[in-house]
Design a protein around this motif. Structure first.
Motif, PDB file in Angstrom:
ATOM      1  N   GLU A   1      35.040  39.902  20.909  1.00 50.47           N
ATOM      2  CA  GLU A   1      36.174  39.929  19.989  1.00 50.47           C
ATOM      3  C   GLU A   1      37.422  40.481  20.664  1.00 50.47           C
ATOM      4  OE1 GLU A   1      34.929  42.106  16.604  1.00 50.47           O
ATOM      5  OE2 GLU A   1      33.359  40.667  16.014  1.00 50.47           O
ATOM      6  N   SER A   2      37.228  41.368  21.620  1.00 46.92           N
ATOM      7  CA  SER A   2      38.346  41.919  22.395  1.00 46.92           C
ATOM      8  C   SER A   2      37.796  42.352  23.746  1.00 46.92           C
ATOM      9  CB  SER A   2      38.982  43.113  21.671  1.00 46.92           C
ATOM     10  OG  SER A   2      38.032  44.155  21.510  1.00 46.92           O
ATOM     11  N   ILE A   3      38.650  42.387  24.748  1.00 41.69           N
ATOM     12  CA  ILE A   3      38.208  42.796  26.084  1.00 41.69           C
ATOM     13  C   ILE A   3      38.713  44.200  26.384  1.00 41.69           C
ATOM     14  CG2 ILE A   3      38.148  40.423  26.925  1.00 41.69           C
ATOM     15  CD1 ILE A   3      40.733  41.001  28.424  1.00 41.69           C
ATOM     16  N   GLY A   4      37.880  44.936  27.100  1.00 45.20           N
ATOM     17  CA  GLY A   4      38.255  46.282  27.482  1.00 45.20           C
ATOM     18  C   GLY A   4      39.059  46.299  28.770  1.00 45.20           C
ATOM     19  N   VAL A   5      39.430  47.492  29.167  1.00 40.17           N
ATOM     20  CA  VAL A   5      40.233  47.648  30.377  1.00 40.17           C
ATOM     21  C   VAL A   5      39.447  47.199  31.607  1.00 40.17           C
ATOM     22  CG1 VAL A   5      41.412  49.318  31.852  1.00 40.17           C
ATOM     23  CG2 VAL A   5      41.576  49.526  29.376  1.00 40.17           C
ATOM     24  N   GLY A   6      38.131  47.504  31.623  1.00 42.25           N
ATOM     25  CA  GLY A   6      37.318  47.113  32.769  1.00 42.25           C
ATOM     26  C   GLY A   6      37.280  45.609  32.978  1.00 42.25           C
ATOM     27  N   ARG A   7      37.043  44.856  31.899  1.00 39.79           N
ATOM     28  CA  ARG A   7      37.037  43.394  31.997  1.00 39.79           C
ATOM     29  C   ARG A   7      38.409  42.868  32.426  1.00 39.79           C
ATOM     30  NH1 ARG A   7      33.773  39.385  29.252  1.00 39.79           N
ATOM     31  NH2 ARG A   7      31.695  40.185  28.768  1.00 39.79           N
ATOM     32  N   LEU A   8      39.450  43.472  31.887  1.00 38.63           N
ATOM     33  CA  LEU A   8      40.797  43.016  32.227  1.00 38.63           C
ATOM     34  C   LEU A   8      41.074  43.211  33.712  1.00 38.63           C
ATOM     35  CD1 LEU A   8      43.567  41.958  31.373  1.00 38.63           C
ATOM     36  CD2 LEU A   8      44.233  44.335  30.896  1.00 38.63           C
ATOM     37  N   ILE A   9      40.704  44.372  34.247  1.00 37.39           N
ATOM     38  CA  ILE A   9      40.938  44.644  35.662  1.00 37.39           C
ATOM     39  C   ILE A   9      40.135  43.675  36.525  1.00 37.39           C
ATOM     40  CG2 ILE A   9      40.590  46.336  37.506  1.00 37.39           C
ATOM     41  CD1 ILE A   9      41.206  48.522  35.458  1.00 37.39           C
ATOM     42  N   LEU A  10      38.858  43.454  36.160  1.00 40.99           N
ATOM     43  CA  LEU A  10      38.031  42.527  36.937  1.00 40.99           C
ATOM     44  C   LEU A  10      38.581  41.110  36.888  1.00 40.99           C
ATOM     45  CD1 LEU A  10      34.389  43.686  36.084  1.00 40.99           C
ATOM     46  CD2 LEU A  10      35.581  43.914  38.256  1.00 40.99           C
ATOM     47  N   SER A  11      39.087  40.696  35.733  1.00 37.45           N
ATOM     48  CA  SER A  11      39.649  39.342  35.636  1.00 37.45           C
ATOM     49  C   SER A  11      40.920  39.210  36.471  1.00 37.45           C
ATOM     50  CB  SER A  11      39.939  38.995  34.170  1.00 37.45           C
ATOM     51  OG  SER A  11      40.936  39.840  33.627  1.00 37.45           O
ATOM     52  N   ILE A  12      41.735  40.253  36.512  1.00 40.53           N
ATOM     53  CA  ILE A  12      42.945  40.220  37.349  1.00 40.53           C
ATOM     54  C   ILE A  12      42.561  40.096  38.820  1.00 40.53           C
ATOM     55  CG2 ILE A  12      44.909  41.585  38.158  1.00 40.53           C
ATOM     56  CD1 ILE A  12      45.126  42.735  35.328  1.00 40.53           C
ATOM     57  N   ILE A  13      41.557  40.894  39.242  1.00 38.29           N
ATOM     58  CA  ILE A  13      41.099  40.819  40.627  1.00 38.29           C
ATOM     59  C   ILE A  13      40.561  39.428  40.940  1.00 38.29           C
ATOM     60  CG2 ILE A  13      39.378  41.700  42.261  1.00 38.29           C
ATOM     61  CD1 ILE A  13      39.601  44.410  40.837  1.00 38.29           C
ATOM     62  N   THR A  14      39.792  38.866  40.011  1.00 40.49           N
ATOM     63  CA  THR A  14      39.188  37.549  40.232  1.00 40.49           C
ATOM     64  C   THR A  14      40.245  36.461  40.349  1.00 40.49           C
ATOM     65  OG1 THR A  14      37.218  38.240  38.995  1.00 40.49           O
ATOM     66  CG2 THR A  14      37.535  35.877  39.325  1.00 40.49           C
ATOM     67  N   PHE A  15      41.216  36.436  39.434  1.00 39.83           N
ATOM     68  CA  PHE A  15      42.250  35.410  39.486  1.00 39.83           C
ATOM     69  C   PHE A  15      43.165  35.594  40.702  1.00 39.83           C
ATOM     70  CE2 PHE A  15      41.416  34.750  34.852  1.00 39.83           C
ATOM     71  CZ  PHE A  15      41.106  33.404  34.939  1.00 39.83           C
ATOM     72  N   THR A  16      43.378  36.842  41.115  1.00 36.45           N
ATOM     73  CA  THR A  16      44.149  37.083  42.338  1.00 36.45           C
ATOM     74  C   THR A  16      43.429  36.487  43.539  1.00 36.45           C
ATOM     75  OG1 THR A  16      45.037  39.142  41.423  1.00 36.45           O
ATOM     76  CG2 THR A  16      45.167  38.851  43.816  1.00 36.45           C
ATOM     77  N   PHE A  17      42.108  36.635  43.575  1.00 33.26           N
ATOM     78  CA  PHE A  17      41.300  36.046  44.641  1.00 33.26           C
ATOM     79  C   PHE A  17      41.404  34.524  44.628  1.00 33.26           C
ATOM     80  CE2 PHE A  17      36.899  34.818  46.159  1.00 33.26           C
ATOM     81  CZ  PHE A  17      37.175  35.042  47.493  1.00 33.26           C
ATOM     82  N   VAL A  18      41.406  33.937  43.443  1.00 34.28           N
ATOM     83  CA  VAL A  18      41.539  32.479  43.322  1.00 34.28           C
ATOM     84  C   VAL A  18      42.883  32.021  43.870  1.00 34.28           C
ATOM     85  CG1 VAL A  18      41.749  30.572  41.683  1.00 34.28           C
ATOM     86  CG2 VAL A  18      39.946  32.283  41.384  1.00 34.28           C
ATOM     87  N   VAL A  19      43.957  32.727  43.477  1.00 31.14           N
ATOM     88  CA  VAL A  19      45.299  32.368  43.960  1.00 31.14           C
ATOM     89  C   VAL A  19      45.380  32.509  45.475  1.00 31.14           C
ATOM     90  CG1 VAL A  19      47.743  33.016  43.879  1.00 31.14           C
ATOM     91  CG2 VAL A  19      46.402  32.959  41.771  1.00 31.14           C
ATOM     92  N   TYR A  20      44.704  33.529  46.027  1.00 31.99           N
ATOM     93  CA  TYR A  20      44.694  33.723  47.484  1.00 31.99           C
ATOM     94  C   TYR A  20      44.052  32.535  48.189  1.00 31.99           C
ATOM     95  CZ  TYR A  20      43.027  35.487  51.987  1.00 31.99           C
ATOM     96  OH  TYR A  20      42.727  35.631  53.315  1.00 31.99           O
ATOM     97  N   MET A  21      43.009  31.947  47.592  1.00 32.56           N
ATOM     98  CA  MET A  21      42.282  30.859  48.252  1.00 32.56           C
ATOM     99  C   MET A  21      43.012  29.525  48.193  1.00 32.56           C
ATOM    100  SD  MET A  21      38.226  31.403  47.432  1.00 32.56           S
ATOM    101  CE  MET A  21      38.409  31.480  45.654  1.00 32.56           C
TER     102      MET A  21
END
Length: 680
Positions: A432-452
């Motif tokens: 229903e909502s995401i916590g800070v931990g999920r948000l940080i992990l998603s930012i790291i993941t999408f940053t990795f995608v943009v890097y590739m």
């Protein structure tokens, strides 16, 4: 107080694996060599490779300052020292803390002591050096390093410890995988269960804690002993070549790599909730029943039960740890598995020693399934690495760089959307909502995608160089295309130019890229990085080196060699290295894991008495018999008669050190100096 106990326990858990191998974490690596000056005179050279951000102090530090570097030579009657220990130029500044002038070295420090041999027998220069290493925030205690350097015609006594970085990287990855395994749904719920087993029925707390420690030891042995026994048996009965052949087959042959790929895909599907992987219940139940026995036998079978039950989640992780360390080295797989097992088993012992910490553990629930799904995405990405190794080794061209990158980009993009709650699997709770931990992990993941993404158009992606197919497999590489076009333009101009333009010398007018003597063999299946030109057959390269009067740069490499790709992406790409490789050496890349079959007339009898029929087996045997090692990468600078111009260099990302390695080899070639001959 309970939270404080948990903090110290976790701190202890993180520190123990590192302190067990404290010497590896020294930011300064010393190597020793000698240089013959003729007339029984030698230079003894002490070289320090210093990690970025750290510095070592000069010998010339006044009293009241930091500890200077100092050399203490053992008394000897067979040689005498001439003069003082000379040192390379240092950095000088006025330090406000000590209020004095300080001299120090960054990246590299070279100290040289001249000696004269008094007799004809081989002489050893022994002693100890002391130094202090600091960075901007801290200093490590003074460290003493013993040395024992043989003077034998100027040969190198102690080879450069260039494989430390590679071993350190594998140990760190093993520790991280061990921590990741603890969070899997198969393992995490067993922590309180196993701890209660040790505390229940014990006569006293001391007995329970002793059992917990033995439980830790048994888990480590159950993970480490099997691989150690396999390696030791093959080594005892077959020697280094057989052990190397097994590891080579395991890491490069299509069959095990396809099996590993399929296993990873099956486990990933299980992690996503498609089905559950369980071992036969009879096997687990029998082990669990034996765990009811008293004494150490019960503790052993409890450890065996944990290993069996957790296999459904830890199997791929164990495989990843082993495959990444199977480079043919005897101790590396054993050491990396030991580190993994220690990290995996340590919490069980800690929670048994400090049972109050159990109250601070999070409860099992939906978060464990989230961890499981995340590991599933990682399994998919890592699984394609095995398929990629087989693809490169057998030249199938199914997973060229852009295809491989496309799979990773899609895989990690889907992981990012999963973390944001946009994708759900069967066993997931509604988000229903995401916590800070999920948000940080998603930012790291999408940053990795943009890097590739830029890698699809030729960006080197140096951080991933060890995991991706070689750059030359990319169809649309702007840098390579521009280099090829530039070479064609230069070649056209040179072919149509009648004379050297006025005002230029012949050297200024020389070609920027050395031309080869003839078309390289196997250039339809092998390619050098960064647009370099070279050979893939030793005899052909040696003939060209003689024709052009240039030294030979021998690169022992492999399709499945992660460290080779890292060296090419991070060290070979340095403009200084590229310039010297293009202009001063004849390059030959020898692939020790290639499966291409040689013509029958080119088969060779190996040092183990077996016929070598493929390119890979021929040059793997060549490396073992001539150089006494089967690890890659391995770089050799050679003259025209089998003489080594410099001690070979292995995996080491120090660019300045690699430039010095090339320059010293080139200087020795011009001066007729060598360290030994591989044919003798």
């Amino acid at each position: 107080m309970k939270k404080l106990n948990l903090f110290f326990a976790l701190l202890f858990a993180l520190i123990v694996p590192f302190t067990s191998f404290g010497q590896i974490y020294d930011p300064v690596q010393w190597s020793f060599s000698t240089e013959s000056l003729g007339n029984n005179e030698y230079n003894v050279i002490f070289k320090a490779n210093i990690e970025a951000g750290w510095h070592v102090y000069s010998q010339n530090i006044a009293d009241g300052g930091p500890i200077p570097t100092a050399f203490y030579f053992a008394e000897a009657t067979d040689y005498e020292r001439e003069g003082i220990v000379e040192e390379s130029p240092s950095i000088t500044l006025i330090d406000p803390v000590f209020d004095m002038e300080l001299r120090y070295f960054e990246k590299e420090a070279v100290f040289t002591q001249k000696v004269r041999v008094l007799g004809k027998e081989p002489v050893a220069v022994k002693g100890e050096l002391e130094f202090m290493v600091c960075n901007d925030g801290m200093c490590l205690p003074p460290t003493a390093v013993e040395f024992d350097i043989n003077l034998d015609g100027g040969t190198l006594a102690n080879a450069d410890a260039t494989e430390g970085d590679s071993l350190l990287s594998m140990i760190l990855q093993a520790i991280l995988w061990g921590l990741a395994a603890l969070l899997t749904p198969c393992v995490f719920p067993m922590i309180p269960m196993t701890v209660s087993f040790f505390l229940h029925g014990s006569e006293n707390k001391a007995a329970g804690r002793f059992k917990a420690i033995m439980y830790f030891i048994f888990i480590v042995l159950l993970y480490t002993l099997p691989i150690a026994i396999i390696i030791m048996v093959t080594w005892i009965f077959g020697g280094d070549s057989v052990t190397g052949d097994i590891f080579n087959w395991l890491s490069t042959h299509w069959l095990p790599n396809i099996i590993f790929f399929l296993v990873f895909m099956v486990f990933a599907a299980s992690f996503f909730g498609a089905f559950e992987i369980v071992l036969p219940s009879s096997l687990v139940n029998k082990s669990d029943a034996n765990s009811e026995k008293k004494g150490l036998a019960g503790v052993f079978f409890m450890a065996l039960t944990l290993v069996l039950v957790s296999f459904a989640c830890t199997g791929p992780i164990v495989g990843t740890v082993l495959i990444k360390s199977t480079s043919g080295e005897f101790w590396t797989p054993i050491l990396t598995m030991f580190c993994y097992a220690c990290t995996f088993a340590l919490p069980f012992a800690l929670f048994a020693l400090f049972p109050s910490m159990l109250k601070n553990l999070p409860k099992s629930g939906g978060w464990l399934n989230t961890v499981k799904v995340i590991l599933g995405f990682i399994e998919v990405a890592l699984g394609f690495k095995f398929l990629s190794v087989a693809d490169q080794t057998y030249h199938w061209h199914l997973l060229d760089r852009e295809v491989y990158l496309g799979i990773w980009i899609v895989c990690f993009a889907m992981l990012g959307f999963y973390l944001l709650g946009k994708i759900r699997f069967k066993n997931d709770d509604p988000v229903e909502s995401i916590g800070v931990g999920r948000l940080i992990l998603s930012i790291i993941t999408f940053t990795f995608v943009v890097y590739m993404i830029p890698g699809m158009w030729g960006a080197p992606l140096k951080a991933l160089s060890g995991y991706l197919p070689p750059q030359q497999t990319l169809d649309f590489d702007l840098k390579r295309i521009n280099q090829e076009n530039a070479d064609k333009v230069i070649e056209f101009i040179q072919q149509n130019m009648k004379a050297i333009p006025a005002g230029q010398t012949e050297q200024q007018h020389a070609k920027p890229t050395a031309e080869l003597c003839e078309e390289p063999r196997f250039n339809d299946i092998f390619h050098l990085p960064h647009g370099l030109k070279g050979y893939f057959d030793y005899e052909q390269a040696l003939a060209c080196a003689k024709a052009q009067n240039k030294p030979l740069y021998v690169d022992f490499t492999g399709h499945g060699c992660v460290n080779c790709r890292e060296m090419e992406a991070n060290v070979w790409s340095d403009p200084r290295v590229l310039k010297m490789l293009r202009e001063d050496f004849i390059i030959v890349a020898l692939y020790v894991d290639d499966k291409t079959k040689l013509p029958k007339e080119e088969w060779v009898m190996g040092g183990d008495g077996k016929m070598k029929k493929t390119i890979g087996r021929k040059y793997a045997d060549f490396q073992i018999t001539k150089f006494g090692t089967n690890a890659q990468p391995y770089y050799c600078l050679m003259g025209h008669n089998g003489e080594l111009l410099h001690e070979p260099r292995a995996y080491n990302l120090d660019k300045d050190g690699f430039v010095q390695f090339l320059q010293e080899g080139l200087d020795n070639f011009k001066n007729g100096v060598s360290v030994r001959n591989i044919n003798e």
